[in-house]
Design an enzyme around this catalytic site. Structure first.
Site, short mmCIF file in Angstrom:
data_model
loop_
_atom_site.label_atom_id
_atom_site.label_comp_id
_atom_site.label_asym_id
_atom_site.label_seq_id
_atom_site.Cartn_x
_atom_site.Cartn_y
_atom_site.Cartn_z
N PRO B 381 34.97 30.82 30.99
CA PRO B 381 35.79 29.68 29.55
C PRO B 381 36.27 28.87 30.15
O PRO B 381 36.40 28.37 31.79
CB PRO B 381 37.04 31.21 29.90
CG PRO B 381 37.48 32.13 31.03
CD PRO B 381 35.86 32.03 31.57
N HIS B 407 34.52 31.28 37.52
CA HIS B 407 34.82 31.97 36.40
C HIS B 407 36.52 31.25 35.76
O HIS B 407 36.39 31.64 34.51
CB HIS B 407 36.16 32.29 37.70
CG HIS B 407 37.43 31.94 38.12
ND1 HIS B 407 37.61 31.15 38.30
CD2 HIS B 407 38.63 32.16 37.02
CE1 HIS B 407 38.91 30.53 38.50
NE2 HIS B 407 39.89 31.34 37.63
#
Lengths: 149, 484
Positions: B381, B407
């Site tokens: 994200p 991540h």
């Protein structure tokens, strides 16, 4: 007498130091009791807008540690636990006792309500990172700590 | 001379931090020149070096391109320790155990939500139905202790059994949405108390629920297997184990401080407290950590169901119309026991991924059957104004980084600087002008979480692609954001 956060001088109680992701505070206190009090003030100031909190209920909290920094962390972790489990927010506090290895406070406040209280940040934990407490040459206390948010 | 000056470039995007002092292995960083430049003013390289001191570490102490300063271990850090004589450390997992990301695909396309009022109705409904923000609770009733104990063992499976989702969701989540070995008996009463009322809540900070549109496909065959196509509406959920996980971490940092002394570990940073994987303390932590990981999987499973219902309600549609499917669910704060090949031998390792995502390749048994030919989906994200990426796991990642990748974007600006920078601005209006409708519970959240506060996710995604640890499959652009 209850020290109400909304009437305490914020800049003289704690200041925010630069940190890329979390909340890094330097606390001040003329004595240990004031240092612990300002730690609680610094915690609640992250969580909600303090002006709207009514002093309707009292909750005791205790902290203990090997030194003032550990005691401070333990006291704030206790207050955070109270918020997470009973949704209790303090608008002020009285420090009932304060030593290097133990502290007790009476928190004055009410049950958190999203309709009534302006929410700010969720504090996940009072970390051990940069956790320090020391006495200045003039005999006052300082401490640093980081809230993981 | 700073540690950054000692870095040696190994290839296009890999840099070596040579062994020095008590480091048992060297450090390795996946980065480009600009990220390396930024590391000169950051202490995360020191943390990469500190992790390399820990007993039983194998390979290298890794940092992903989104590395930044954490507590003990850097965020974006990956380190693997032999189960036989290595350690497990709560600092290598973090406070928010199994913070992770879940991606849902729908049969809707951007054309279905092109009308701004219709889109607003959906975002408002998601904001109403998925509890978020400080002190959020109430998505589902407060659990009993027995129910919570069952949830801690069964994870997402508990949620499905209780009417939140369908059994087919479980095969499309990392570890099928439940780590084995979860032990509610080694979890403190405080963690239980914190966990009872928060199931099905997003929390605040960088957690979010986003309505997105697939705006670019990089790898059409893999995108097809993942069920993604250009113009499609997706929903992304980013959250973790809430107060339950934070309390588990807090409790075990104290336990591990005692253990580190007991086992005579000399630690370069007290926050690297740890215990041998097979010790009483190590086993207890892994049992409690697995319980927290399962809490997080149940949480994301329930939020998925709440989001699906909100979507149906706001669009007056039925399940068949929307065809909401789970693409995948990844953990990015976790320690797992995995088999890896080291010097030609398969050995059991305790792989810590703190702010890092597993990126397993095709044919690895842990990858669910639908993705056995492509490698697992990797969800990275970004900030609420830019994009998020779907990538795929590779053999290179398995061989190089213990099957791990980045991540997210990682912050570059403190919350206080972001607040100052946002003074006089209306972040919500700016985002709305860019076609992104945002809703937030917290007064300051939007300013603190504004896009400029984060690293450039495009760069992070490009580096993991160039390194072949997780090539890009699709880019997702936010069109609606729910924040805490």
């Amino acid at each position: 007498m209850v020290s109400r956060w909304a009437t305490l001088p914020r800049d003289e109680s704690f200041r925010e130091l630069d940190h890329p992701a979390d909340v890094f505070l330097e606390l001040r206190g003329r004595d240990l009791a004031e240092l612990y009090l300002n730690g609680l003030f610094g915690l609640y100031a992250q969580v909600i807008e303090l002006t709207g909190v009514r002093l309707e209920q009292i909750r005791p909290v205790h902290g203990s540690g090997d030194d003032p920094a550990g005691t401070l962390r333990s006291l704030l972790a206790e207050a955070l636990y109270l918020f997470e489990t009973e949704r209790f927010v303090a608008g002020g506090a009285v420090i009932d006792h304060a030593t290097e290895k133990s502290a007790g406070a009476s928190l004055w406040g009410e049950t958190f309500s999203p309709e009534k209280h302006e929410r700010l940040l969720e504090v996940k934990a009072v970390t051990y990172h940069q956790l320090k407490a020391w006495r200045t040459e003039s005999g006052e206390w300082r401490a640093t700590l980081i809230f993981d948010v | 001379m700073s540690l950054a000056d000692t870095l040696q470039r190994i290839d296009d995007v890999t840099w070596e931090l040579p062994r020095s002092g008590g480091m048992r292995v060297s450090g390795r960083i996946l980065a480009d020149e600009s990220i390396i430049e930024a590391l000169h003013t950051d202490q995360s390289l020191e943390q990469v070096a500190n992790v390399a001191h820990l007993p039983g570490i194998v390979g290298h102490s890794w940092a992903m391109p989104d590395v930044h300063y954490g507590y003990g271990f850097p965020i974006g850090g990956v380190a693997a320790f032999r189960v036989s004589d290595g350690v497990v450390s709560p600092g290598g997992v973090g406070y928010d155990i199994n913070c992770g990301v879940r991606l849902l695909a729908t049969s809707l396309t951007f054309a279905d939500l092109a009308d701004r009022d219709r889109r607003k109705k959906v975002v408002d409904q998601l904001f109403r139905d998925v509890p978020s923000g400080v002190g959020s609770s109430g998505a589902i009733r407060r659990l009993t202790r027995k129910e919570l104990a069952d949830l801690l063992v069964a994870g997402a499976g508990w949620a499905v059994e209780n009417g939140f989702g369908r059994p087919e969701h479980l095969v499309r989540a990392e570890s099928n949405g439940a780590l084995p070995g979860a032990d509610p008996e080694v979890v403190s009463d405080r963690a239980i108390e914190r966990g009872l009322g928060q199931v099905g809540t997003l929390g605040s900070g960088n957690h979010f629920l986003e309505l997105q549109v697939v705006d670019e496909i990089f790898d059409p065959p893999t995108a097809e297997v993942y069920g993604l196509h250009e113009g499609q509406i997706t929903i992304m959920i980013h959250c973790g184990s809430r107060g339950f996980g934070y309390q588990v971490c807090d409790d075990y940092l104290a336990v591990m401080a005692g253990a580190a002394k007991k086992y005579g570990f000399e630690l370069p940073d007290p926050q690297l407290v740890c215990a041998p994987v097979g010790s009483e303390e190590g086993r207890r932590y892994l049992g409690a950590m697995a319980a927290a990981a399962n809490y997080a999987w149940a949480n994301r499973q329930i939020i998925m169901d709440l989001a699906e219902r909100a979507l149906r309600h706001s669009l007056s549609a039925n399940s068949a119309d929307l065809d909401v499917r789970l693409v995948y669910d990844v953990a990015h704060n976790i320690a797992k026991i995995e088999e890896h090949e080291i010097e030609g031998r398969s050995i059991a390792l305790c792989v810590h991924r703190k702010g890092a995502t597993r990126a397993f390749p095709p044919n690895r048994p842990e990858v669910p059957e639908p993705y056995r030919d492509t490698g697992q989906p990797v969800l990275i994200p970004g900030d609420m104004g830019t994009a998020s990426f779907v990538c795929r796991g590779t053999q290179t990642a398995l061989a190089k980084t213990f099957g791990s990748t980045a991540h997210g974007a990682g912050r570059v600006m403190s919350r206080s600087k972001a607040l100052k920078s946002a003074r006089g601005r209306h972040i919500d209006r700016e985002l709305a002008e860019a076609g992104i409708l945002v809703r937030s519970q917290g007064k300051k959240t939007l300013a603190e979480e504004m896009p400029e506060a984060y690293k450039d996710i495009e760069r992070v995604a490009e580096i993991v692609d160039r390194a072949d640890v997780s090539p890009r499959v699709a880019r997702l652009r936010p069109i609606g954001v729910v924040k805490g």
